[in-house]
Design a protein around this motif. Sequence first.
Motif, PDB file in Angstrom:
ATOM      1  N   SER A  48       0.556  -0.750  -0.228  1.00 13.84           N
ATOM      2  CA  SER A  48       0.092  -0.173   0.150  1.00 13.84           C
ATOM      3  C   SER A  48       1.087   1.284   0.259  1.00 13.84           C
ATOM      4  O   SER A  48       0.813   1.901   0.959  1.00 13.84           O
ATOM      5  CB  SER A  48      -0.891  -0.048   0.887  1.00 13.84           C
ATOM      6  OG  SER A  48      -0.342  -0.277   2.202  1.00 13.84           O
ATOM      7  N   LYS A  49       1.783   1.520  -1.098  1.00 14.04           N
ATOM      8  CA  LYS A  49       2.575   2.055  -0.756  1.00 14.04           C
ATOM      9  C   LYS A  49       2.039   3.654  -1.712  1.00 14.04           C
ATOM     10  O   LYS A  49       1.165   3.177  -3.040  1.00 14.04           O
ATOM     11  CB  LYS A  49       4.110   1.984  -1.853  1.00 14.04           C
ATOM     12  CG  LYS A  49       5.007   2.037  -0.612  1.00 14.04           C
ATOM     13  CD  LYS A  49       6.255   1.875  -1.581  1.00 14.04           C
ATOM     14  CE  LYS A  49       7.036   2.490  -2.429  1.00 14.04           C
ATOM     15  NZ  LYS A  49       8.255   2.670  -3.015  1.00 14.04           N
ATOM     16  N   TYR A  50       2.271   4.703  -0.692  1.00 10.66           N
ATOM     17  CA  TYR A  50       1.057   6.271  -1.243  1.00 10.66           C
ATOM     18  C   TYR A  50       2.634   6.995  -2.609  1.00 10.66           C
ATOM     19  O   TYR A  50       3.038   6.980  -1.468  1.00 10.66           O
ATOM     20  CB  TYR A  50       0.638   6.435  -0.631  1.00 10.66           C
ATOM     21  CG  TYR A  50      -1.054   5.891  -0.664  1.00 10.66           C
ATOM     22  CD1 TYR A  50      -2.473   5.945  -1.592  1.00 10.66           C
ATOM     23  CD2 TYR A  50      -0.573   5.344   0.809  1.00 10.66           C
ATOM     24  CE1 TYR A  50      -3.538   5.260  -0.652  1.00 10.66           C
ATOM     25  CE2 TYR A  50      -1.983   4.438   1.492  1.00 10.66           C
ATOM     26  CZ  TYR A  50      -3.139   4.537   0.153  1.00 10.66           C
ATOM     27  OH  TYR A  50      -3.998   3.722   0.468  1.00 10.66           O
ATOM     28  N   LEU A  51       1.085   7.676  -3.336  1.00 14.41           N
ATOM     29  CA  LEU A  51       2.821   8.323  -4.021  1.00 14.41           C
ATOM     30  C   LEU A  51       1.725   9.990  -3.710  1.00 14.41           C
ATOM     31  O   LEU A  51       0.627   9.981  -3.790  1.00 14.41           O
ATOM     32  CB  LEU A  51       2.546   7.959  -5.744  1.00 14.41           C
ATOM     33  CG  LEU A  51       3.864   8.764  -6.893  1.00 14.41           C
ATOM     34  CD1 LEU A  51       4.242   8.114  -6.353  1.00 14.41           C
ATOM     35  CD2 LEU A  51       2.636   8.160  -7.810  1.00 14.41           C
ATOM     36  N   SER A 104       6.672  15.079  -5.104  1.00 17.26           N
ATOM     37  CA  SER A 104       6.560  13.267  -5.288  1.00 17.26           C
ATOM     38  C   SER A 104       7.138  13.126  -4.035  1.00 17.26           C
ATOM     39  O   SER A 104       5.547  12.522  -3.421  1.00 17.26           O
ATOM     40  CB  SER A 104       6.592  12.918  -6.333  1.00 17.26           C
ATOM     41  OG  SER A 104       7.810  12.895  -6.212  1.00 17.26           O
ATOM     42  N   VAL A 105       8.167  13.416  -3.949  1.00 15.98           N
ATOM     43  CA  VAL A 105       8.511  12.709  -2.361  1.00 15.98           C
ATOM     44  C   VAL A 105       7.581  13.404  -0.715  1.00 15.98           C
ATOM     45  O   VAL A 105       7.933  12.851   0.386  1.00 15.98           O
ATOM     46  CB  VAL A 105       9.486  12.679  -1.840  1.00 15.98           C
ATOM     47  CG1 VAL A 105      10.332  11.819  -0.578  1.00 15.98           C
ATOM     48  CG2 VAL A 105      10.195  12.311  -3.289  1.00 15.98           C
ATOM     49  N   GLY A 106       6.865  14.748  -0.984  1.00 13.60           N
ATOM     50  CA  GLY A 106       5.987  15.345  -0.158  1.00 13.60           C
ATOM     51  C   GLY A 106       6.622  16.745   0.543  1.00 13.60           C
ATOM     52  O   GLY A 106       6.146  17.169   0.916  1.00 13.60           O
ATOM     53  N   MET A 107       8.301  17.250  -0.328  1.00 18.46           N
ATOM     54  CA  MET A 107       8.790  17.640  -0.048  1.00 18.46           C
ATOM     55  C   MET A 107       8.381  19.216  -0.785  1.00 18.46           C
ATOM     56  O   MET A 107       7.842  19.000  -2.107  1.00 18.46           O
ATOM     57  CB  MET A 107      10.212  18.088   0.037  1.00 18.46           C
ATOM     58  CG  MET A 107      10.597  17.178   1.001  1.00 18.46           C
ATOM     59  SD  MET A 107      13.001  16.408   1.070  1.00 18.46           S
ATOM     60  CE  MET A 107      12.720  16.393  -1.136  1.00 18.46           C
ATOM     61  N   LYS A 158       5.408  16.558 -18.870  1.00 18.26           N
ATOM     62  CA  LYS A 158       4.558  15.932 -17.924  1.00 18.26           C
ATOM     63  C   LYS A 158       4.599  14.709 -17.427  1.00 18.26           C
ATOM     64  O   LYS A 158       5.067  13.790 -18.849  1.00 18.26           O
ATOM     65  CB  LYS A 158       2.923  16.901 -19.074  1.00 18.26           C
ATOM     66  CG  LYS A 158       3.311  17.953 -18.908  1.00 18.26           C
ATOM     67  CD  LYS A 158       1.676  18.294 -19.328  1.00 18.26           C
ATOM     68  CE  LYS A 158       1.536  20.057 -19.889  1.00 18.26           C
ATOM     69  NZ  LYS A 158       0.073  20.279 -20.042  1.00 18.26           N
ATOM     70  N   ILE A 159       3.581  14.424 -16.544  1.00 15.57           N
ATOM     71  CA  ILE A 159       3.354  13.002 -16.613  1.00 15.57           C
ATOM     72  C   ILE A 159       2.267  12.364 -16.495  1.00 15.57           C
ATOM     73  O   ILE A 159       0.915  13.193 -15.621  1.00 15.57           O
ATOM     74  CB  ILE A 159       3.806  12.637 -15.472  1.00 15.57           C
ATOM     75  CG1 ILE A 159       4.121  10.671 -15.715  1.00 15.57           C
ATOM     76  CG2 ILE A 159       3.728  12.688 -13.987  1.00 15.57           C
ATOM     77  CD1 ILE A 159       4.828  10.440 -14.301  1.00 15.57           C
ATOM     78  N   THR A 209       9.461  10.704  -9.643  1.00 19.67           N
ATOM     79  CA  THR A 209       8.371  10.058  -9.373  1.00 19.67           C
ATOM     80  C   THR A 209       7.666   8.991 -10.445  1.00 19.67           C
ATOM     81  O   THR A 209       7.399   7.740  -9.581  1.00 19.67           O
ATOM     82  CB  THR A 209       7.162  10.958 -10.255  1.00 19.67           C
ATOM     83  OG1 THR A 209       6.895  12.448 -10.323  1.00 19.67           O
ATOM     84  CG2 THR A 209       5.239  10.304 -10.181  1.00 19.67           C
ATOM     85  N   VAL A 210       8.518   8.407 -11.682  1.00 18.90           N
ATOM     86  CA  VAL A 210       8.709   7.647 -12.335  1.00 18.90           C
ATOM     87  C   VAL A 210       9.100   5.926 -11.481  1.00 18.90           C
ATOM     88  O   VAL A 210       9.356   5.260 -12.113  1.00 18.90           O
ATOM     89  CB  VAL A 210       9.385   7.777 -13.467  1.00 18.90           C
ATOM     90  CG1 VAL A 210       9.825   6.557 -14.404  1.00 18.90           C
ATOM     91  CG2 VAL A 210       8.327   8.835 -14.515  1.00 18.90           C
TER      92      VAL A 210
END
Length: 160
Positions: free
Chosen positions: A68-71, A107-110, A131-132, A154-155
Amino acid sequence: MAMNGTITKWFDDKGFGFIKDENGDNRYFHIVKVANPDLIKKDANVTFEPTTNTKGLSAYAVKVIPDSKYLYIAGERIKITAIKSYRVYSEEVPAQTHINKENTILSVGMLMNSLKSGSANNPNQTRTLKKIEITTLHGKKLTFTDDEVDIDATVKLIKF
């Protein structure tokens, strides 16, 4: 040097199993070498330190990567297992495309410190924006730009 792999066999009653490493080799591992043994299951992804023992290739310092890893991207929480596909592409946009720095979250929250803002001198100027686009299993499409997230990081997190 840590490696990635997948648990291919797990013998719960015996407390050992096998990991297929990133080179396609099978490695023996024992439950005592696993940091989070409660997460051990077949097909789970792991990271580990490769080694060899008297019987051949083995693994120690095994860490099972939770399902359940969240991005976290720009305020959206996406479950990695719910991602069906993604694509990275580039688009020409006006150079002074507005960036809302307060809401820009990596994406890492910082918070991102180094935002690339286009020059606002020439209104006809364009810049290439990477863009992704992420498609979830529910068919939801989410698009994020290089201004909002670190696309390469992110990728790496998604890694199909």
